[in-house]
Each structure stands twice: as C-alpha cells, then as structure tokens.
Design an enzyme around this catalytic site. Structure first.
Site, mmCIF file in Angstrom:
data_model
loop_
_atom_site.group_PDB
_atom_site.id
_atom_site.type_symbol
_atom_site.label_atom_id
_atom_site.label_comp_id
_atom_site.label_asym_id
_atom_site.label_seq_id
_atom_site.Cartn_x
_atom_site.Cartn_y
_atom_site.Cartn_z
ATOM 1 N N LYS A 99 0.707 -1.582 -0.181
ATOM 2 C CA LYS A 99 0.078 0.153 -0.013
ATOM 3 C C LYS A 99 1.286 1.212 0.037
ATOM 4 O O LYS A 99 0.195 2.125 0.268
ATOM 5 C CB LYS A 99 -0.902 0.070 0.699
ATOM 6 C CG LYS A 99 -2.104 -1.669 1.091
ATOM 7 C CD LYS A 99 -2.932 -1.090 2.407
ATOM 8 C CE LYS A 99 -3.724 -2.393 2.388
ATOM 9 N NZ LYS A 99 -3.176 -3.368 2.513
ATOM 10 N N ARG A 100 1.599 1.066 -0.547
ATOM 11 C CA ARG A 100 2.364 2.638 -0.462
ATOM 12 C C ARG A 100 1.676 3.655 -1.528
ATOM 13 O O ARG A 100 1.527 3.360 -2.270
ATOM 14 C CB ARG A 100 3.802 2.257 -2.148
ATOM 15 C CG ARG A 100 4.637 0.866 -0.898
ATOM 16 C CD ARG A 100 5.152 1.062 0.197
ATOM 17 N NE ARG A 100 6.252 0.630 0.846
ATOM 18 C CZ ARG A 100 6.375 -0.594 2.095
ATOM 19 N NH1 ARG A 100 4.989 -0.460 2.296
ATOM 20 N NH2 ARG A 100 7.248 -0.820 2.177
#
Length: 281
Positions: A99-100
């Site tokens: 989930k960057r």
C-alpha cells in the site's frame, strides 16, 4: 532485452488454469502463536515457508503483507525476499501488499523496490494508495508497464473507515472511489485479455451496482472469511465484473496451519466455493 508478458495477461491465464483464489501471507503475532511458533524471525521464516510450500503450486496468487515482515527489520525483509522468489518459482503470481503512496522521486523509489525487474523484492503486482491524487502514482504506473508488472489501487476498501474518503463526492458529482475506477479503466483501455491495473474492492461492501466496476482490469477483493464475507456474496457485490474478481482469503485459510495438508484442504474448499459462486451467476 526480454520483455515480460503483461501482468494482466499472466493473471488471466493463472485464474483460468488455477481458479481466481488469492491467499494472503500474513504472519501476524497471533497467527504465529496459533501455529506454536515464536514471534521472532525464526517463527516468521517457518510460517512463510510453510504457506509457500502449501499454496504456491496450486493457487493463482499469493499476497504477502509487507508490514508483518518489515517489523523484524532487515532479517524480516530477507525472509520476505525469499518468500517472494520461492512463490514465483513455484508458479504463483505474487501481489505485494505494501500500500505504498507518495509523490515524485519518493514514489519512484517505492516503485523500484517492488516493480523493477532486478529488485530483490520484485513482485508481479503491488498495492498502492492513490490518496495523494491519482497522478502521484505515475512513477509506479510507468515502471509497472515497463516491467510487465501490475498495480492494485485502493478504490473501495473493506475497512469501515475507508468510506469517509472513498465515498466523498467531488465537485463534479462523482465520488472519489468512482474517480479512481475511471482512472483505472483509462489505463486498461484496449488491453486484452485483461488490463494490468486493478482496483482493491472489498467483498464486504454489498451492492455496488452504483459503481462502474468494468475497468477491464482485475478486482482484488479482500474481506472473505474472517471479515464476514463469503464466496456466495461475490455475485451480488461484483455483478457483471465477477469474472475479473480475485477473491482474497487470509486468516480463513491460514488458521488451519501449520499442517500443510490442512492448509491445502482449506484453500481447496474456498476455491471450490468461489468456483460454484462464479459459475452459478
């Protein structure tokens, strides 16, 4: 230079051959304890290796949750590297759940960590957050295209808090979540048999007929099992987009470890229930 076949094409083939089930690799402390393992790097390594051994030759996708490895520092990341490489070698596609989300050179560096073909953590796809604006993901989109990898963009997530952002309505009358889906549809336009840029859409959300899920890309669907959704719920949630759904189960399978046979039996049961739900719709 050999160019890898696009992620969307590889995923479509894997889903058709193995079924669409995605199993998470989520070695959080409570699961390690349930397995009789210590909450340390040795326990982490045993857990991850067991899941890969049990699943990588039979499910379409494995999804390691990066945070549970990162909490052990460099030694935990080394276990993650090995898990990714062994899973891919055994035939599973790997979606790195990290989930960057950032901007500019920082987003580019995150992308290089997981999407550059020579990176130790190279994964077939990466989960990303678009909530600094969809355009902030451009470095990851560009590198994914270049590497034959994919992205799963948080659009309509299964956590209750997500709605305060994702269901918010913009000035043009369209919700933020719908805007993200529209961006993904544009990324995937004209791609066959499936685009490489997917959305994360929770299986717990009920009727989503007000949203256009026809993005010509995959829909990663968390929430089955411990979060309360079942495979039978999938047709009602995803409607006409059902064939492109990648249902994710983590604790519902992982709690049956550390016995490899029991893990496989649990995964096979979910896979069969998903197949029934898809074919019956």
């Amino acid at each position: 230079m050999t160019v890898m076949e696009p992620f969307g094409a590889r995923l479509r083939r894997a889903m058709d051959e193995r079924g669409p089930l995605c199993v998470g690799i989520d070695p959080h402390a409570s699961l390690l304890a349930e397995w009789g393992l210590n909450d340390d790097v040795a326990g982490l390594e045993r857990f991850s290796r067991t899941v890969v051994e049990a699943m990588a030759d039979r499910v379409a996708v494995l999804k390691p949750q990066s945070a549970f490895f990162e909490r052990f520092g460099s030694r935990g990341v080394a276990v993650l590297e090995t898990s990714v490489q062994e899973a891919r070698a055994a035939g599973a596609l790997v979606v790195m759940d990290a989930k960057r989300g950032d901007i500019g050179s920082t987003m580019a560096a995150y992308a290089e960590s997981f999407l550059h073909k020579d990176a130790a953590l190279f994964s077939d796809a990466l989960t990303v957050s678009p909530y600094l604006g969809y355009g902030s993901l451009k470095p990851a989109v560009d590198l994914a295209r270049e590497s034959g990898a994919g992205l799963f963009v948080l659009a309509l997530t299964s956590n209750p808090e997500g709605g305060e952002v994702q269901h918010a309505v913009r000035g043009d009358g369209r919700s933020v979540g719908a805007t993200m889906l529209a961006h993904l549809a544009a990324e995937n336009a004209g791609e066959e048999p499936l685009g490489s840029f997917g959305a994360v859409v929770g299986a717990t959300l009920g009727d989503l007929s007000s949203y256009d899920l026809g993005i010509n890309g995959p829909l990663l669907a968390p929430g089955i099992g411990a979060q309360g959704a079942t495979p039978a719920d999938l047709p009602g949630v995803f409607g006409a987009a059902l064939r492109n759904v990648v249902p994710n189960v983590s604790r519902g399978v992982l709690r049956h470890g550390p016995d490899v046979a029991a893990l496989r039996t649990a995964a096979d049961r979910f896979a069969a229930e998903i197949r029934t739900a898809v074919t019956a719709s």
